[in-house]
Design an enzyme around this catalytic site. Structure first.
Site, PDB file in Angstrom:
ATOM      1  N   GLY A  57      -9.708  -1.582 -15.648  1.00  0.00           N
ATOM      2  CA  GLY A  57      -9.449  -2.018 -14.280  1.00  0.00           C
ATOM      3  C   GLY A  57      -9.898  -3.432 -13.956  1.00  0.00           C
ATOM      4  O   GLY A  57      -9.276  -4.116 -13.142  1.00  0.00           O
ATOM      5  N   GLU A 111     -16.785  -5.502 -12.393  1.00  0.00           N
ATOM      6  CA  GLU A 111     -16.020  -4.287 -12.068  1.00  0.00           C
ATOM      7  C   GLU A 111     -14.917  -4.596 -11.068  1.00  0.00           C
ATOM      8  O   GLU A 111     -15.072  -5.485 -10.241  1.00  0.00           O
ATOM      9  CB  GLU A 111     -16.944  -3.232 -11.433  1.00  0.00           C
ATOM     10  CG  GLU A 111     -17.464  -2.187 -12.372  1.00  0.00           C
ATOM     11  CD  GLU A 111     -16.425  -1.203 -12.850  1.00  0.00           C
ATOM     12  OE1 GLU A 111     -15.228  -1.540 -12.868  1.00  0.00           O
ATOM     13  OE2 GLU A 111     -16.801  -0.086 -13.235  1.00  0.00           O
ATOM     14  N   ASP A 112     -13.836  -3.829 -11.129  1.00  0.00           N
ATOM     15  CA  ASP A 112     -12.829  -3.944 -10.079  1.00  0.00           C
ATOM     16  C   ASP A 112     -13.284  -3.180  -8.839  1.00  0.00           C
ATOM     17  O   ASP A 112     -13.187  -3.672  -7.726  1.00  0.00           O
ATOM     18  CB  ASP A 112     -11.462  -3.445 -10.566  1.00  0.00           C
ATOM     19  CG  ASP A 112     -11.525  -2.065 -11.190  1.00  0.00           C
ATOM     20  OD1 ASP A 112     -12.609  -1.639 -11.601  1.00  0.00           O
ATOM     21  OD2 ASP A 112     -10.476  -1.395 -11.259  1.00  0.00           O
ATOM     22  N   ASP A 115     -16.974   3.141  -6.970  1.00  0.00           N
ATOM     23  CA  ASP A 115     -16.539   4.303  -6.202  1.00  0.00           C
ATOM     24  C   ASP A 115     -17.755   5.222  -6.008  1.00  0.00           C
ATOM     25  O   ASP A 115     -18.585   4.987  -5.126  1.00  0.00           O
ATOM     26  CB  ASP A 115     -15.410   4.962  -7.014  1.00  0.00           C
ATOM     27  CG  ASP A 115     -14.566   5.913  -6.218  1.00  0.00           C
ATOM     28  OD1 ASP A 115     -15.062   6.469  -5.231  1.00  0.00           O
ATOM     29  OD2 ASP A 115     -13.407   6.136  -6.581  1.00  0.00           O
ATOM     30  N   LYS A 143     -16.323   0.611  -2.556  1.00  0.00           N
ATOM     31  CA  LYS A 143     -15.749   1.713  -1.763  1.00  0.00           C
ATOM     32  C   LYS A 143     -16.896   2.605  -1.288  1.00  0.00           C
ATOM     33  O   LYS A 143     -17.192   3.646  -1.877  1.00  0.00           O
ATOM     34  CB  LYS A 143     -14.757   2.491  -2.641  1.00  0.00           C
ATOM     35  CG  LYS A 143     -13.752   3.312  -1.882  1.00  0.00           C
ATOM     36  CD  LYS A 143     -12.770   3.917  -2.883  1.00  0.00           C
ATOM     37  CE  LYS A 143     -11.595   4.575  -2.227  1.00  0.00           C
ATOM     38  NZ  LYS A 143     -10.682   5.167  -3.233  1.00  0.00           N
ATOM     39  N   PHE A 165      -6.641   5.964  -1.656  1.00  0.00           N
ATOM     40  CA  PHE A 165      -6.345   5.759  -3.080  1.00  0.00           C
ATOM     41  C   PHE A 165      -5.559   4.465  -3.217  1.00  0.00           C
ATOM     42  O   PHE A 165      -4.462   4.328  -2.675  1.00  0.00           O
ATOM     43  CB  PHE A 165      -5.546   6.932  -3.635  1.00  0.00           C
ATOM     44  CG  PHE A 165      -5.384   6.846  -5.123  1.00  0.00           C
ATOM     45  CD1 PHE A 165      -6.361   7.342  -5.963  1.00  0.00           C
ATOM     46  CD2 PHE A 165      -4.283   6.215  -5.673  1.00  0.00           C
ATOM     47  CE1 PHE A 165      -6.241   7.222  -7.342  1.00  0.00           C
ATOM     48  CE2 PHE A 165      -4.146   6.090  -7.055  1.00  0.00           C
ATOM     49  CZ  PHE A 165      -5.129   6.604  -7.883  1.00  0.00           C
ATOM     50  N   ASP A 172      -5.019   1.306 -11.195  1.00  0.00           N
ATOM     51  CA  ASP A 172      -3.807   2.043 -11.576  1.00  0.00           C
ATOM     52  C   ASP A 172      -3.676   3.394 -10.896  1.00  0.00           C
ATOM     53  O   ASP A 172      -4.652   3.941 -10.352  1.00  0.00           O
ATOM     54  CB  ASP A 172      -3.808   2.286 -13.087  1.00  0.00           C
ATOM     55  CG  ASP A 172      -4.832   3.362 -13.488  1.00  0.00           C
ATOM     56  OD1 ASP A 172      -6.014   3.256 -13.084  1.00  0.00           O
ATOM     57  OD2 ASP A 172      -4.448   4.317 -14.182  1.00  0.00           O
ATOM     58  N   ARG A 178      -1.045  -1.651 -12.272  1.00  0.00           N
ATOM     59  CA  ARG A 178      -2.179  -2.568 -12.499  1.00  0.00           C
ATOM     60  C   ARG A 178      -1.747  -4.020 -12.336  1.00  0.00           C
ATOM     61  O   ARG A 178      -2.578  -4.886 -12.048  1.00  0.00           O
ATOM     62  CB  ARG A 178      -2.743  -2.379 -13.909  1.00  0.00           C
ATOM     63  CG  ARG A 178      -3.450  -1.051 -14.169  1.00  0.00           C
ATOM     64  CD  ARG A 178      -4.195  -1.143 -15.489  1.00  0.00           C
ATOM     65  NE  ARG A 178      -4.569   0.138 -16.051  1.00  0.00           N
ATOM     66  CZ  ARG A 178      -5.714   0.777 -15.790  1.00  0.00           C
ATOM     67  NH1 ARG A 178      -6.570   0.251 -14.953  1.00  0.00           N
ATOM     68  NH2 ARG A 178      -5.981   1.931 -16.385  1.00  0.00           N
TER      69      ARG A 178
END
Ligand code: PRP
Length: 192
Positions: A57, A111-112, A115, A143, A165, A172, A178
């Site tokens: 990611g 990191e993208d 979570d 997030k 989401f 993705d 992506r």
């Protein structure tokens, strides 16, 4: 799937390409300033910071971020996966390790999205044992609504309050989307 078909599956763009690029530029400048000589860098050998891209990611974010860092920088890649056995959802394992040691280096995990926090928590713990000079985290998206494991993020692109989401800019759904240059919400009928 054509570009038109992909766009028809998007319900909302949360962060446009322009918004992302502007923020990535700010992050790159902040990182360059922090790690400059006399700054926060701790490597006694004076080596440049080592950015660690967490595949898959974070690939797109890393590629843009390093081009917004005008100072010397190195990068390397790791890949992690959840065990996903249904009994220990927080369990993470390293499936591709770094190609070089990080002992004594200024390491920055890229990191993208953060979570639950499980992935970055696992990586901070396991990489701290390798004795880097410093170890920090840069995440494009935080997030917060999904956080289960508290983590400290040194550089945050955007705080995402909603639990939606999202896809695009490296993220993705079933390995698709992506390559979108923006971050968007998929229409629910396209999420099985
Ligand atoms: C995503 C993301 C983070 C992780 C964050 O990766 O890239 O690595 O989830 O989630 P957490 O905070 O709950 O641990 P994913 O497992 O979707 O793999 P990918 O990067 O290959 O898309």
């Amino acid at each position: 799937m054509t570009g038109e078909v992909i766009e028809s599956r998007i319900s909302e763009i949360l962060y446009s390409e322009e918004t992302i690029q502007a923020r990535v530029k700010e992050l790159g400048k902040k990182i360059a300033d922090d790690y400059s000589v006399g700054g926060l860098a701790c490597d006694v050998q004076g080596r440049p910071p080592l950015l660690i891209c967490i595949l898959h990611g974070a690939l797109v974010f890393l590629a843009d971020l390093v081009r917004q860092i005008p100072t010397e920088v190195e990068f390397d890649f790791i890949c992690v996966a959840s065990y996903g056995n249904g009994t220990s959802p927080g369990a993470v394992r390293l499936i591709k390790d770094l190609e070089r040691p990080i002992e004594g280096r200024d390491a920055l995990l890229v990191e993208d999205i953060i979570d639950t926090g499980d992935t970055i928590d696992y990586l901070m713990r396991s990489f701290a044992a390798r004795r880097p000079a410093s170890l920090r985290v840069c995440a494009l998206l935080d997030k917060v609504a999904r956080r289960e494991t508290p983590v400290h993020i040194d550089y945050t692109g955007f705080v995402l309050e909603q639990d939606k989401f999202i896809v695009g800019y490296g993220m993705d759904y079933a390995e698709l989307y992506r390559n979108l240059p923006y971050i968007a919400v998929l229409k629910p009928e396209y999420i099985r």
